[in-house]
Write a protein that holds these residues in place. Structure first.
Motif, short mmCIF file in Angstrom:
data_model
loop_
_atom_site.label_atom_id
_atom_site.label_comp_id
_atom_site.label_asym_id
_atom_site.label_seq_id
_atom_site.Cartn_x
_atom_site.Cartn_y
_atom_site.Cartn_z
N MET A 281 -38.76 55.36 4.08
CA MET A 281 -37.74 56.41 4.12
C MET A 281 -37.98 57.45 3.01
O MET A 281 -37.24 57.50 2.03
N PRO A 282 -39.00 58.31 3.13
CA PRO A 282 -39.33 59.26 2.06
C PRO A 282 -38.64 60.61 2.18
O PRO A 282 -39.25 61.65 1.93
N LEU A 283 -37.38 60.64 2.57
CA LEU A 283 -36.67 61.92 2.65
C LEU A 283 -36.49 62.49 1.25
O LEU A 283 -36.06 61.77 0.34
N PRO A 284 -36.81 63.78 1.03
CA PRO A 284 -36.72 64.33 -0.33
C PRO A 284 -35.31 64.35 -0.89
O PRO A 284 -35.12 64.32 -2.09
N LYS A 285 -34.31 64.42 -0.03
CA LYS A 285 -32.93 64.40 -0.50
C LYS A 285 -32.02 63.91 0.62
O LYS A 285 -32.16 64.31 1.76
N GLY A 286 -31.12 62.99 0.29
CA GLY A 286 -30.12 62.55 1.26
C GLY A 286 -30.49 61.34 2.07
O GLY A 286 -29.83 61.03 3.08
N ALA A 287 -31.53 60.59 1.68
CA ALA A 287 -31.91 59.39 2.44
C ALA A 287 -30.81 58.35 2.47
O ALA A 287 -30.73 57.53 3.39
N GLU A 288 -29.91 58.40 1.46
CA GLU A 288 -28.81 57.43 1.41
C GLU A 288 -27.90 57.55 2.63
O GLU A 288 -27.23 56.59 3.02
N ASN A 289 -27.89 58.72 3.27
CA ASN A 289 -27.07 58.92 4.46
C ASN A 289 -27.66 58.24 5.70
O ASN A 289 -27.02 58.24 6.76
N PHE A 290 -28.87 57.69 5.57
CA PHE A 290 -29.54 57.06 6.71
C PHE A 290 -29.78 55.57 6.50
O PHE A 290 -30.51 54.94 7.26
N LEU A 291 -29.15 55.00 5.47
CA LEU A 291 -29.34 53.57 5.20
C LEU A 291 -28.83 52.71 6.36
O LEU A 291 -29.45 51.69 6.69
N GLU A 292 -27.73 53.10 6.96
CA GLU A 292 -27.21 52.32 8.10
C GLU A 292 -28.24 52.29 9.23
O GLU A 292 -28.42 51.25 9.88
N SER A 293 -28.91 53.41 9.47
CA SER A 293 -29.92 53.46 10.52
C SER A 293 -31.06 52.49 10.23
O SER A 293 -31.58 51.83 11.13
N ALA A 294 -31.43 52.36 8.96
CA ALA A 294 -32.50 51.44 8.58
C ALA A 294 -32.09 50.00 8.82
O ALA A 294 -32.87 49.19 9.34
N VAL A 295 -30.86 49.67 8.45
CA VAL A 295 -30.38 48.30 8.66
C VAL A 295 -30.28 47.98 10.15
O VAL A 295 -30.65 46.90 10.60
N ILE A 296 -29.81 48.95 10.93
CA ILE A 296 -29.71 48.78 12.39
C ILE A 296 -31.09 48.56 13.00
O ILE A 296 -31.27 47.75 13.92
N ALA A 297 -32.10 49.27 12.47
CA ALA A 297 -33.45 49.20 13.05
C ALA A 297 -34.24 47.99 12.56
O ALA A 297 -35.33 47.71 13.07
N ALA A 298 -33.72 47.24 11.60
CA ALA A 298 -34.44 46.11 11.01
C ALA A 298 -34.56 44.95 11.98
O ALA A 298 -33.57 44.51 12.57
N ASN A 299 -35.79 44.45 12.14
CA ASN A 299 -36.04 43.29 13.00
C ASN A 299 -35.29 42.06 12.45
O ASN A 299 -35.36 41.78 11.26
N PRO A 300 -34.57 41.33 13.29
CA PRO A 300 -33.80 40.17 12.81
C PRO A 300 -34.68 39.07 12.20
O PRO A 300 -34.20 38.24 11.43
N LYS A 301 -35.96 39.05 12.54
CA LYS A 301 -36.86 38.05 11.95
C LYS A 301 -37.32 38.44 10.55
O LYS A 301 -38.01 37.68 9.88
N GLY A 302 -36.94 39.64 10.12
CA GLY A 302 -37.30 40.10 8.78
C GLY A 302 -37.83 41.52 8.80
O GLY A 302 -38.64 41.88 9.67
#
Length: 360
Positions: free
Chosen positions: A280-301
């Motif tokens: 997630m190398p967004l220069p500013k505001g990546a914190e607004n996309f943390l939910e998207s990262a958690v949603i996209a995370a594979n349940p196996k890890g």
């Protein structure tokens, strides 16, 4: 700058086609005067000599070169080339101007991007030409017109010297990238991070490259790791166009797949519980996309590499708290694997990276 001085010397005058043979002979006999410029005309080259040649030396030289002359001529001292931008400008700026000079700059291939403080606006061409003089690999100099702005986080620039070209060819970690300077975000300063992550990727991993720009993270991963595939999500259509070109340029069309659109809209529809690793190398505001990262995370890890600009005084507390809070909200757990400063942005602000694992 040192002034050039003229001195009269005996010299060896030869035709241009014989210049290299003559130079070698003079070096062998230790006759070539150092510190003074060799003179050239349309047909002849003149070498300054430490002394007049002897008859024996001229006889030996005639075996190598049939036609030459020994004459007297005025030669100038070799012009000392400045080694840095500051050295080139030290005597061309006032003390106040020199103290305000920003001598650091970014380079993308043969394009340099510099910052011109308001105090030096009238001297921008002088500064840019000095940069060209001291860096022979640079062909175009641009100045920053402001900070990154807009939804694409673009840093506007203007050409102030050199060639009229704003498409850089940049090489990194065995990859080549075409970059539209001023129309897509790209940071050469994250090159170390790209390789750091690439070296962690395991066989078969599917990567989510959020805010992928022109493709540096996923393409470097594809070139330098055993990953299975990377899906590179980017909103900026110009960046996606160049990412397509860079994928083909690096022959990674079977491993890197560009996806144009908003991470928040695309992830829940296409990539829910999908990725083994997310960057997630967004220069500013990546914190607004943390939910998207958690949603996209594979349940196996899934390992997430999260970048943020934070206060230098207390860089990690708020970011770690936000990561843990976001995971709990979505019913997941996180484990912090690594955190470090990536680079200084200003005296008060730094960029950090936090690597964390998302668990069920």
């Amino acid at each position: 700058m040192e002034k050039q001085i003229e001195c009269e010397f005996f010299c060896l005058k030869v035709l241009k086609q014989n210049a290299e043979k003559a130079r070698r002979f003079l070096l062998e006999k230790q006759l070539l005067e150092s510190g003074f410029e060799v003179m050239r005309s349309a047909d002849f080259v003149l070498f300054p000599l430490k002394r007049k040649t002897t008859a024996a030396e001229e006889k030996e030289l005639r075996k190598k070169i049939r036609s030459f002359a020994i004459e007297k001529f005025f030669f100038s001292t070799v012009k000392k080339q400045p080694k840095s931008l500051k050295e080139a400008l030290r005597e061309k700026l006032t003390e106040k101007e020199f103290s305000g000079l920003v001598s650091s700059f970014d380079t993308l291939g043969n394009i340099a991007i510099i910052e011109i403080p308001p105090l030096l606006k009238k001297k921008e061409k002088l500064i840019a030409n000095a940069l060209l003089e001291t860096n022979k690999s640079i062909r175009t100099v641009c100045k920053k017109l402001g900070a990154h702005k807009g939804e694409f986080r673009i840093e506007p620039v203007k050409i102030i010297a050199g060639e009229r070209n704003l498409v850089a060819t940049y090489k990194e970690s065995g990859c080549t990238f075409k970059i539209p300077v001023g129309k897509a975000f790209f940071s050469p300063r994250l090159g170390t991070e790209r390789m750091r992550i690439a070296q962690q990727i395991k066989q078969g991993e599917v990567i989510g490259a959020f805010f992928a720009g022109v493709g540096p993270f996923p393409i470097v991963f594809a070139k330098n790791s055993p990953m299975e595939a990377a899906f590179a999500i980017e909103l900026n259509p110009i960046a996606v166009k160049f990412m397509d070109e860079n994928i083909l340029l690096n022959k990674m069309e079977n491993k890197v797949f560009p996806v144009q659109g908003d991470v928040k809209k695309i992830v829940p529809k296409k990539f829910k519980a999908f990725f083994h690793r997310i960057v997630m190398p967004l220069p500013k505001g990546a914190e607004n996309f943390l939910e998207s990262a958690v949603i996209a995370a594979n349940p196996k890890g899934c390992i997430v590499h999260f970048y943020a600009f934070v206060p230098a005084a207390n860089p990690y507390e708020a970011t770690l708290s936000l990561i843990e809070k976001t995971a709990r909200k979505l019913g997941r757990e996180v484990r912090i694997l690594h955190k470090q400063q990536v680079r200084a942005f200003s005296k008060e602000t730094i960029q950090i990276v936090v690597d964390f694992e998302v668990r069920n």
